[in-house]
Design a protein around this motif. Sequence first.
Motif, PDB file in Angstrom:
ATOM      1  N   CYS A  93       0.822  -1.213   0.000  1.00 30.50           N
ATOM      2  CA  CYS A  93       0.000   0.000   0.000  1.00 30.50           C
ATOM      3  C   CYS A  93       0.856   1.263   0.000  1.00 30.50           C
ATOM      4  O   CYS A  93       0.343   2.356  -0.100  1.00 30.50           O
ATOM      5  CB  CYS A  93      -0.991  -0.001   1.158  1.00 30.50           C
ATOM      6  SG  CYS A  93      -0.247   0.317   2.749  1.00 30.50           S
ATOM      7  N   ARG A 106      -1.123   4.567  -1.137  1.00 34.87           N
ATOM      8  CA  ARG A 106      -2.182   4.296  -2.119  1.00 34.87           C
ATOM      9  C   ARG A 106      -3.550   4.504  -1.480  1.00 34.87           C
ATOM     10  O   ARG A 106      -3.823   4.004  -0.393  1.00 34.87           O
ATOM     11  CB  ARG A 106      -2.039   2.871  -2.620  1.00 34.87           C
ATOM     12  CG  ARG A 106      -2.526   2.642  -4.018  1.00 34.87           C
ATOM     13  CD  ARG A 106      -2.284   1.198  -4.442  1.00 34.87           C
ATOM     14  NE  ARG A 106      -0.854   0.876  -4.508  1.00 34.87           N
ATOM     15  CZ  ARG A 106      -0.040   1.308  -5.474  1.00 34.87           C
ATOM     16  NH1 ARG A 106      -0.510   2.077  -6.436  1.00 34.87           N
ATOM     17  NH2 ARG A 106       1.226   0.971  -5.464  1.00 34.87           N
ATOM     18  N   ARG A 107      -4.381   5.282  -2.148  1.00 40.00           N
ATOM     19  CA  ARG A 107      -5.744   5.464  -1.656  1.00 40.00           C
ATOM     20  C   ARG A 107      -6.637   4.383  -2.281  1.00 40.00           C
ATOM     21  O   ARG A 107      -7.418   3.739  -1.635  1.00 40.00           O
ATOM     22  CB  ARG A 107      -6.242   6.852  -2.072  1.00 40.00           C
ATOM     23  CG  ARG A 107      -6.855   7.598  -0.898  1.00 40.00           C
ATOM     24  CD  ARG A 107      -7.652   8.776  -1.387  1.00 40.00           C
ATOM     25  NE  ARG A 107      -6.838   9.980  -1.486  1.00 40.00           N
ATOM     26  CZ  ARG A 107      -7.291  11.095  -2.054  1.00 40.00           C
ATOM     27  NH1 ARG A 107      -8.492  11.133  -2.583  1.00 40.00           N
ATOM     28  NH2 ARG A 107      -6.528  12.164  -2.084  1.00 40.00           N
ATOM     29  N   ASN A 108      -6.450   4.231  -3.588  1.00 34.50           N
ATOM     30  CA  ASN A 108      -7.125   3.151  -4.312  1.00 34.50           C
ATOM     31  C   ASN A 108      -6.294   2.870  -5.548  1.00 34.50           C
ATOM     32  O   ASN A 108      -5.147   3.324  -5.626  1.00 34.50           O
ATOM     33  CB  ASN A 108      -8.562   3.556  -4.671  1.00 34.50           C
ATOM     34  CG  ASN A 108      -8.580   4.957  -5.273  1.00 34.50           C
ATOM     35  OD1 ASN A 108      -7.740   5.247  -6.120  1.00 34.50           O
ATOM     36  ND2 ASN A 108      -9.481   5.809  -4.821  1.00 34.50           N
ATOM     37  N   ASN A 109      -6.807   2.171  -6.471  1.00 39.02           N
ATOM     38  CA  ASN A 109      -5.984   1.743  -7.604  1.00 39.02           C
ATOM     39  C   ASN A 109      -5.469   2.894  -8.446  1.00 39.02           C
ATOM     40  O   ASN A 109      -4.488   2.772  -9.146  1.00 39.02           O
ATOM     41  CB  ASN A 109      -6.786   0.789  -8.498  1.00 39.02           C
ATOM     42  CG  ASN A 109      -6.725  -0.601  -7.913  1.00 39.02           C
ATOM     43  OD1 ASN A 109      -5.871  -0.857  -7.067  1.00 39.02           O
ATOM     44  ND2 ASN A 109      -7.631  -1.473  -8.343  1.00 39.02           N
ATOM     45  N   TRP A 110      -6.129   3.985  -8.468  1.00 36.78           N
ATOM     46  CA  TRP A 110      -5.715   5.075  -9.369  1.00 36.78           C
ATOM     47  C   TRP A 110      -5.297   6.354  -8.650  1.00 36.78           C
ATOM     48  O   TRP A 110      -4.956   7.320  -9.254  1.00 36.78           O
ATOM     49  CB  TRP A 110      -6.871   5.382 -10.339  1.00 36.78           C
ATOM     50  CG  TRP A 110      -8.136   5.809  -9.636  1.00 36.78           C
ATOM     51  CD1 TRP A 110      -8.474   7.065  -9.309  1.00 36.78           C
ATOM     52  CD2 TRP A 110      -9.159   4.963  -9.149  1.00 36.78           C
ATOM     53  NE1 TRP A 110      -9.653   7.075  -8.649  1.00 36.78           N
ATOM     54  CE2 TRP A 110     -10.110   5.782  -8.536  1.00 36.78           C
ATOM     55  CE3 TRP A 110      -9.385   3.562  -9.169  1.00 36.78           C
ATOM     56  CZ2 TRP A 110     -11.264   5.269  -7.931  1.00 36.78           C
ATOM     57  CZ3 TRP A 110     -10.532   3.084  -8.588  1.00 36.78           C
ATOM     58  CH2 TRP A 110     -11.471   3.930  -7.970  1.00 36.78           C
ATOM     59  N   ASP A 111      -5.360   6.331  -7.362  1.00 36.19           N
ATOM     60  CA  ASP A 111      -5.084   7.582  -6.667  1.00 36.19           C
ATOM     61  C   ASP A 111      -4.243   7.325  -5.419  1.00 36.19           C
ATOM     62  O   ASP A 111      -4.384   6.294  -4.767  1.00 36.19           O
ATOM     63  CB  ASP A 111      -6.414   8.215  -6.242  1.00 36.19           C
ATOM     64  CG  ASP A 111      -6.266   9.715  -6.106  1.00 36.19           C
ATOM     65  OD1 ASP A 111      -5.138  10.202  -6.307  1.00 36.19           O
ATOM     66  OD2 ASP A 111      -7.266  10.370  -5.797  1.00 36.19           O
ATOM     67  N   SER A 112      -3.360   8.269  -5.154  1.00 35.44           N
ATOM     68  CA  SER A 112      -2.567   8.102  -3.920  1.00 35.44           C
ATOM     69  C   SER A 112      -2.248   9.471  -3.313  1.00 35.44           C
ATOM     70  O   SER A 112      -2.326  10.493  -3.987  1.00 35.44           O
ATOM     71  CB  SER A 112      -1.268   7.365  -4.225  1.00 35.44           C
ATOM     72  OG  SER A 112      -0.525   8.117  -5.145  1.00 35.44           O
ATOM     73  N   PRO A 393      -1.373  -3.876   2.702  1.00 37.11           N
ATOM     74  CA  PRO A 393      -2.566  -3.064   2.467  1.00 37.11           C
ATOM     75  C   PRO A 393      -3.629  -3.308   3.538  1.00 37.11           C
ATOM     76  O   PRO A 393      -4.500  -2.477   3.748  1.00 37.11           O
ATOM     77  CB  PRO A 393      -3.055  -3.507   1.090  1.00 37.11           C
ATOM     78  CG  PRO A 393      -2.323  -4.761   0.777  1.00 37.11           C
ATOM     79  CD  PRO A 393      -1.095  -4.827   1.604  1.00 37.11           C
ATOM     80  N   ARG A 396      -3.681  -0.532   6.102  1.00 40.26           N
ATOM     81  CA  ARG A 396      -3.596   0.798   5.508  1.00 40.26           C
ATOM     82  C   ARG A 396      -4.033   1.907   6.467  1.00 40.26           C
ATOM     83  O   ARG A 396      -3.393   2.948   6.586  1.00 40.26           O
ATOM     84  CB  ARG A 396      -4.456   0.846   4.244  1.00 40.26           C
ATOM     85  CG  ARG A 396      -4.071   1.985   3.372  1.00 40.26           C
ATOM     86  CD  ARG A 396      -5.076   2.322   2.310  1.00 40.26           C
ATOM     87  NE  ARG A 396      -4.810   3.678   1.902  1.00 40.26           N
ATOM     88  CZ  ARG A 396      -5.198   4.753   2.576  1.00 40.26           C
ATOM     89  NH1 ARG A 396      -5.905   4.615   3.675  1.00 40.26           N
ATOM     90  NH2 ARG A 396      -4.870   5.957   2.152  1.00 40.26           N
TER      91      ARG A 396
END
Length: 905
Positions: A93, A106-112, A393, A396
């Motif tokens: 993560c 990592r916040r989710n798959n496309w954003d951090s 993760p 997190r």
Amino acid sequence: MANTATNYRNYGSNNGTRSSLNSNKSSSSSSSFKSKASAANSVSSAPPPRRSSTGSVNALKYDPGVPGRVRVAVRLRPRNAEELASDADFADCVELQPELKRLKLRRNNWDSDTYEFDEVLTEFSSQKRVYEVVAKPVVESVLDGYNGTVMAYGQTGTGKTYTLGRLGDEDTAARGIMVRALEDILSEISPETDSVCVSYLQLYMETIQDLLDPSNDNISILEDPKTGDISLPGATHVEIRDQESFLELLRLGEAHRFAANTKLNTESSRSHAILMVQVKRSIKGRDSAVSNENGDKSHMHRTLKPGIVRKGKLVVVDLAGSERIDKSGSEGHTLEEAKSINLSLSALGKCINALAENSSHVPVRDSKLTRLLRDSFGGTARTSLVVTIGPSPRHRAETSSTISFGQRAMKVENMLKIKEEFDYKSLSRRLDIQLETLIAEHERRQKAFQDEVDRLSLEAQKRIDEAERNFADALEKERLKYQNDYVESIQKLKDQWVLHQENSGDGRGKASVISASEQVTEVKLLLEKEVSIRKRAEEELSNLKYQLMQRERSEAAGSSEILKLRKTLESETQQKEKLEEEIAILQNQLLQLSFEADKTRRQLDQNGDVEVPNGIDSPVSQARNQQLQESGHGEKASVAKLFEQVGLQKILSLLEAEDPDVRIHAVKVVANLAAEETNQEKIVEAGGLASLLMLLSNSDDETIHRVSAGAIANLAMNETNQELIMAQGGIGLLSIAAANAEDPQTLRMIAGAIANLCGNDKLQMKLRDEGGIRALLGMVRCRHPDVLAQVARGIANFAKCESRASTQGSKHGRSLLIEDGALAWIVQNANNDASPIRRHIELALCHLAQHEVNAKDMVIGGALWELVRISRECTREDIRILAHRTLTSSPIFQGELKRLRIGYN
Ligand code: ADP
Ligand code: MG
């Protein structure tokens, strides 16, 4: 705290180069950038300018304390066996960018989210490197006499104990921070004069237990009301002489910790482990005390040095796991107990929030841990925090909260204060002894003198008596002799007369004539004899008179000897008075110094959240309080009063004292006085500036250079003084000092002084001709950000004045900065990570670019790109606009941009 923090932020910011990294520079536009916006703002906002007609804003106050931000590193633990197996299909993560000192969560798959730290330590970082970046600077400070703290914060199992507490029995490369710190400390100290003392404790449910003596399980915390220092008098303190005995101690502590936790039915992850290391070092004056006690005056000056002991304290804290303990029930605790278990940790979080926000109330009293760390966080210590996180993760949320904790801690500023104590008591004792010796010596001499006077007058009296007696005897003898002679001659005459009567009865005539003439002859003879006797008597008399005169003369000689002795006595008395005066001056000086120390301490105390009573046993503070009550004019009035007592002239005269220690003290006092605007004029009037400049050129002592440069920098805050400094050849002297100095703080002071001079419109040519710009540029060899910031400020000041002169038409031709080759450095540092440096340089570039004569050189030197960047990225709107305007209005810049087919408008 709030006031102090803003007062010193100016310099603190220079230390925290990374903290001020500009958020606009982030390359990943998709990520929301959560860096320390407020810290960056407070860093870039300049402090309120002190009086200056020239626009130089930085006041280089010579402070005994150095501010510093809490340094925070993040360390990622490698995946453990379980994570390797169960998380195999999931990405970690976190993603680290150690070269940028950034961490992406990592916040989710496309954003951090991206965060910046002072140091980002990857899963591959060695223990050695971790020690060097996290703890070594702290250990070095402790050896220099500061307090230092190293803490590890993070979820259980992320490597706090691994980082701090590993002994490295099986593999020396695995040794943790505690072991390495002690190794460094032991190798630095000298065993004969210094000492290292260790305590090892555990804090669990608001109780402090001694890990070196388990029966000692309720230790209380003591705060020194004067210094605010924290100590644990009830804890076992073990003096450490070698590394092996320290390791033994850590093993013992670990064993006791295990036993205690078994007994309390808890895990060590719920308790805080605290190692305290106290280092005492003697740095000076070891051999100075004794010689004087035998009254040896010639060593007096040398012996007036107080010995100095530096005390540093290193605290290493392995904090309890940061995860919330919802599992409390499973460990058999009631809710109350559960609260108490994490009370200290949540109190720590609250204190850090309060400090980070500069809140006026910091709740240090809420828990044992925060009371213990009172002088570590927001206190007077250098503090490093390592936050440990795992890659999984699944954790997190915990990882994110750990990171936020670290981010907030980065905003906490500390005031570092060296814990150096002058041994005033023994100095005062020695002065007393000297005084007593002098008094006794004086009494002895007076007595001897009196005895000598008595003896001489007795002798003289004796001689007079004897002479008188002799004279009387001789006179009496003469008188008797004459009397006898007289009686005899009368008798003779009588006999003759009888004879004559008889003869004249027998026959008169011839015979009687004959006898008459015979008688006449005889009487004549007698008379002659008489006369000769009288002559002899007269001779005898004059002889005696002469003898008497001789005696009188010798008597006079006797009294002239008395006179001589009296003179000697007088000069002895004068000398004694002089010595007493000198002692008084030194005592005053001492008073001044301890007053300064007192003042700093009081300021610190006032700024802390705890009300601390005044030093009760300090004579200075007593005297000062009395003055305060009497005058009612507050602190300033009492400074002025004390200052009057010692006298500026006296203090300045001590700048030329032979004793280097006295000189150093004097120059420090002058530097502190020079920091106050009200004193500056007086100092300059009394010739202080000339003395300081002389010290800069005559002394070889780096401390003297540093402090006098600091004082000169302070004096160089107003136009009149700037002109005086230049007129007295100051720039030349500062340049020489700059070339010879190595210590960054000395260079910072010198650069600060020159930077102030750079802001004077009238001095531009002279400053340049006498090598001022070259001296500034020479100092960039020292890469310390504080020095670079001052150099940058000088360049910005200079560029501003030049620009003003060009606009007014009083200057033509290329910038002198460009002539002297400053452009390369300016371009190199235009995007420096440290915002104070960057900010000044950006300004300098804009000023230079405003005049077309400079444009060609700027294009060749690569400054055009920096201007474009500034016009787009600079966070300060005014600078951004200035850069933009300059670029669009300069034909040369426009031409170049067009040539390169770059559309810019
Ligand atoms: P904490 O004290 O934070 O609870 P520990 O230091 O006890 O965590 O570490 C938990 C486990 O992870 C231990 O087995 C330890 O050896 C291992 N570990 C932690 N950090 C590292 C690291 N950087 N490299 C290798 N192993 C680590
Ligand atoms: Mg642990």
